[in-house]
Write a protein that holds these residues in place. Sequence first.
Motif, short mmCIF file in Angstrom:
data_model
loop_
_atom_site.label_atom_id
_atom_site.label_comp_id
_atom_site.label_asym_id
_atom_site.label_seq_id
_atom_site.Cartn_x
_atom_site.Cartn_y
_atom_site.Cartn_z
N GLU A 1 2.26 73.88 48.86
CA GLU A 1 0.94 74.13 49.39
C GLU A 1 -0.08 74.31 48.28
OE1 GLU A 1 1.69 77.49 51.77
OE2 GLU A 1 2.65 76.37 53.38
N LEU A 2 0.35 74.91 47.17
CA LEU A 2 -0.58 75.08 46.05
C LEU A 2 -0.93 73.75 45.43
CD1 LEU A 2 -2.18 76.88 44.22
CD2 LEU A 2 -0.14 77.28 42.84
N GLU A 3 0.06 72.85 45.30
CA GLU A 3 -0.22 71.54 44.73
C GLU A 3 -1.18 70.75 45.61
OE1 GLU A 3 3.68 70.20 42.24
OE2 GLU A 3 3.94 70.53 44.38
N SER A 4 -1.06 70.87 46.92
CA SER A 4 -1.96 70.15 47.81
C SER A 4 -3.37 70.71 47.76
CB SER A 4 -1.43 70.20 49.24
OG SER A 4 -1.42 71.54 49.73
N ALA A 5 -3.53 71.96 47.29
CA ALA A 5 -4.85 72.57 47.19
C ALA A 5 -5.52 72.26 45.86
CB ALA A 5 -4.76 74.08 47.37
N GLU B 1 -16.84 78.34 43.93
CA GLU B 1 -16.83 79.77 43.62
C GLU B 1 -16.25 80.53 44.82
OE1 GLU B 1 -20.80 80.81 42.71
OE2 GLU B 1 -20.89 79.63 40.86
N TYR B 2 -15.23 81.31 44.54
CA TYR B 2 -14.59 82.11 45.58
C TYR B 2 -13.90 83.29 44.93
CZ TYR B 2 -10.82 78.99 44.01
OH TYR B 2 -9.94 78.27 43.25
N VAL B 3 -13.44 84.20 45.74
CA VAL B 3 -12.77 85.41 45.26
C VAL B 3 -11.28 85.13 45.17
CG1 VAL B 3 -12.30 87.84 45.69
CG2 VAL B 3 -14.53 86.88 46.29
N VAL B 4 -10.73 85.24 43.97
CA VAL B 4 -9.30 85.05 43.77
C VAL B 4 -8.58 86.33 44.16
CG1 VAL B 4 -7.48 84.54 42.11
CG2 VAL B 4 -9.70 83.39 41.93
N SER B 5 -7.62 86.21 45.06
CA SER B 5 -6.88 87.38 45.55
C SER B 5 -5.40 87.06 45.51
CB SER B 5 -7.31 87.73 46.98
OG SER B 5 -6.47 88.74 47.52
N ARG B 6 -4.74 87.55 44.47
CA ARG B 6 -3.30 87.32 44.32
C ARG B 6 -2.57 88.59 44.74
NH1 ARG B 6 0.17 83.77 41.90
NH2 ARG B 6 2.17 84.62 41.28
N SER B 7 -2.00 88.56 45.92
CA SER B 7 -1.32 89.73 46.45
C SER B 7 0.02 89.93 45.77
CB SER B 7 -1.11 89.59 47.96
OG SER B 7 -0.34 90.64 48.46
N THR B 8 0.40 91.20 45.60
CA THR B 8 1.69 91.52 44.98
C THR B 8 2.73 91.96 46.00
OG1 THR B 8 0.98 93.81 44.60
CG2 THR B 8 0.56 92.22 42.85
N VAL C 1 -5.07 83.62 50.03
CA VAL C 1 -5.13 82.16 50.15
C VAL C 1 -5.75 81.50 48.93
CG1 VAL C 1 -5.20 82.27 52.65
CG2 VAL C 1 -7.34 82.17 51.37
N PHE C 2 -6.31 82.30 48.01
CA PHE C 2 -6.83 81.78 46.75
C PHE C 2 -6.07 82.45 45.62
CE2 PHE C 2 -10.52 81.18 49.61
CZ PHE C 2 -10.67 79.81 49.47
N GLN C 3 -4.98 81.80 45.20
CA GLN C 3 -4.10 82.38 44.20
C GLN C 3 -4.54 82.04 42.78
OE1 GLN C 3 -1.30 84.29 44.85
NE2 GLN C 3 -1.60 84.22 47.06
N THR C 4 -5.31 80.98 42.62
CA THR C 4 -5.80 80.58 41.30
C THR C 4 -7.28 80.29 41.39
OG1 THR C 4 -5.49 78.19 41.58
CG2 THR C 4 -3.57 79.46 40.89
N ALA C 5 -7.91 80.13 40.22
CA ALA C 5 -9.35 79.90 40.18
C ALA C 5 -9.70 78.42 40.17
CB ALA C 5 -9.94 80.57 38.93
N GLN D 1 -8.68 75.87 42.67
CA GLN D 1 -8.25 75.22 43.90
C GLN D 1 -9.42 74.48 44.53
OE1 GLN D 1 -5.30 78.96 45.00
NE2 GLN D 1 -6.26 77.84 46.66
N THR D 2 -9.12 73.44 45.26
CA THR D 2 -10.15 72.70 45.99
C THR D 2 -10.20 73.08 47.46
OG1 THR D 2 -8.61 70.89 46.43
CG2 THR D 2 -9.95 70.74 44.44
N CYS D 3 -9.26 73.90 47.91
CA CYS D 3 -9.25 74.36 49.29
C CYS D 3 -8.34 75.57 49.38
CB CYS D 3 -8.76 73.25 50.23
SG CYS D 3 -7.03 72.77 49.97
N PRO D 4 -8.45 76.39 50.41
CA PRO D 4 -7.53 77.53 50.57
C PRO D 4 -6.12 77.05 50.87
CG PRO D 4 -8.93 77.30 52.50
CD PRO D 4 -9.46 76.33 51.48
N LEU D 5 -5.15 77.87 50.52
CA LEU D 5 -3.75 77.47 50.70
C LEU D 5 -3.37 77.33 52.16
CD1 LEU D 5 -1.95 79.67 48.00
CD2 LEU D 5 -2.69 77.30 47.83
N ASP D 6 -4.08 78.00 53.04
CA ASP D 6 -3.71 77.94 54.46
C ASP D 6 -4.49 76.89 55.23
OD1 ASP D 6 -6.17 79.16 54.35
OD2 ASP D 6 -5.73 80.68 55.85
#
Length: 762
Positions: A92-96, A396-403, A709-713, A715-720
């Motif tokens: 999913e990350l590669e497709s984003a 521009e979006y908020v990167v939110s990497r959950s732990t 849904v934004f794990q990296t800075a 991405q071209t779309c959200p992971l979901d």
Amino acid sequence: MVLSARSRASHNQMLGQRIAHPPSTNFEEGFDLPAAKRVKRLDSIDTSPSPALSDEESFNVSPRTRFRRKEIADSEAESDDEVRIPHASQTELESALPPVKTDKEAIAEYEATRAAEAGLDLQGRLGQRQWVPGKSSIYVDAFNLALETVLDEESHLFDEAEMAVFQRWREMSYEGQYLYVRLFLRKAAAWHRINRLKYYGDIADLTAALEELHQPHPLPAATTTERIAPGEVEPPKDAVLTESFAFADRSTDHIDSLDEASSLLMLEELKTIAKEAKIQGKNKGELLEALRKTSQKQGGLGWSGLKRSDTEDSIKSEVSVGSDVDDGAIEGLNTNRDSHFLRKILSTTGPCIRLSAAAFKLFERVHLVFYRSTEWTEKSLTTIILARISRRNFPEYVVSRSTNIFPSRSTLLEFEASIRTQFAVDSILEFNGTVNKDGLHKTKAIFEEIYPRWLTILAEEQQKEERVYESGEGAYLRRFSPAWVYTRIVHKGAYVLGRFKEHKREHHILTELLDQHLFHAARRGAWYQRKALLEQHYMWALSPTEARTDEQQQKHWKRIALRTCDDGLQDRECHLIYHHDLQKRISKLERQLKIAKRHQHDFGHVRLAKPVERSVEGTRVERERTPSRNGRRRSSTDLAATNNESGRRGGKTIWLDPLEDQNECSVEAMCLSHYRSLGWKGYHSEGGIIRTLFGYLFYDVLFTYVPNVFQTAFQTCPLDLHTDAFFPSRFSEINQRLNDISNGQGVEILKKTHEEQHERQT
């Protein structure tokens, strides 16, 4: 009439190349059905080593098309037609990530513009794009970035022995790390010839780097016990850390069978050995089979099969050149004909290296955590590296990497094991053609084993949904729960129960699948269809009659089937594509139950108007079949190519364009030429215009803040975006935007997005 082949027009050079449906179309959503033919995995395409393991490799993975047969004809037509489902092996990350070139030229183009190293650390080199061959590398830096990110945020997922492996990795030299990462990006569990590793620009001392990877290291005793996950017969071989480990294996220590050694030979090398052994074969497979049979037939003393040129001194000289085989190994091999061939193969190939399974699986687990990947991928690293260093502006979006995606180590290990179990089920039902009875029994056994665990995790996830998750974040996090994978296996298990005519148990499983609303909502329509079919045709004979006659019993279950279809139409999670079949079944059941017309459902308000038919005539090109070469039988690849060229079933038809000097074109281009002759101008975009409008109108909705849904800075779309979690997580924003568009603000929104983003080229 068969027309002669003509050259293609310049604007039709892409003719014959298959273009996969983009993920945003949801073309393949909810269609995980058994395949009618085997689909090769990346690591099964070629078991022989690459002719030259240098930098000249491409990491692009082309999407494959799978042909699957419908499981059970749940529609009223109940046909057995094949359904073509495109499948791209991407996470999913590669497709984003943005589309980037991933070959050697792209790497060279980026690194050619980088300045000299100026004492930058890992983050600095990635940020400023500065590398120096022999001192730093894009591959090593990105590999270490993934490792350090996981250890900084989620180190609780690894035990003491695994942390010791990571410490040894940090202590390794740059050249050792570079060699390991380059081999890590290649096929797993494959032997690579050392004399073909051409990394001279980054590795000055290849021998020292190899010795560093081969060096054994002691490990502390594991503090956690590895448990066997449900459905998994046994854990992967050699994938568990023991008292010691090495990053790579030596061929002299692990290659001890002719089968494994013979797979290392190139065709010309195999022909040379076959000539000596006086065996024949038309291809590599036949030569290998003949060599193994010869080895099994002929056994004897150490001098068996020895020629004048194969004296002890000459054998030692052969083996000593670029080989680690010692005299003791030679004496041990000279016991029979098998060892003679093994010795010859090792002397031909020279020493080989293979990444050890235990360390490889550990780093693979690190990437599973870093990329949030729900599929196995061997080249996930490359795409994200090149996306990061690509010269483009990202939204521009908020990167939110959950732990807290994996709350504990046991959850991560169970999720990892569940993916292996899922692959085992898919290998039986989808990848090996027609499923035999043994395969169905194996799948049923796996289903029976994971079923109790699925019910337990299902209850836990329901409690978590009610008490823990907030703001819709659970919709995406659930995809990393073992229950997500187990639900898919239970879905496959219901299919197997149907094949064994256990319809009552299948009905019970379908009921449980529909009672839960957390996992695989895209399949709910198929579950409603199958459940209604069972109730209409089978359940009346499998349930207690309760003093009802057979006719009354049938009518009773038909009413239940009618209620099931009605529930499916009212279920908001049931996809629209299933509504037509459910409506047809409702109409059929109401006629059979002789319900009064005034009480029957009327679907006229949702019935689509009959399309207007327009006929376009043209000239289609039919090509004659080319005769087989050398009298050999035509392969399936040749036949597929012939079908594609001639326009037969399964191939793309070829037509003549009347407005382009009768050049060859596709049927779409021929129809466009017809309309162009009438004064119209058209486009064949495969939904591209619709996707562009969606991107403009919903740009701010796409990149609004949603947890995880934004794990990296970059991405071209959200992971979901391509999942069922996209709409529920943005329900209010999407409905508000639809209201704005219906109120006539669509043009204003489109212009605003264009003015803000066009200059930045996001």
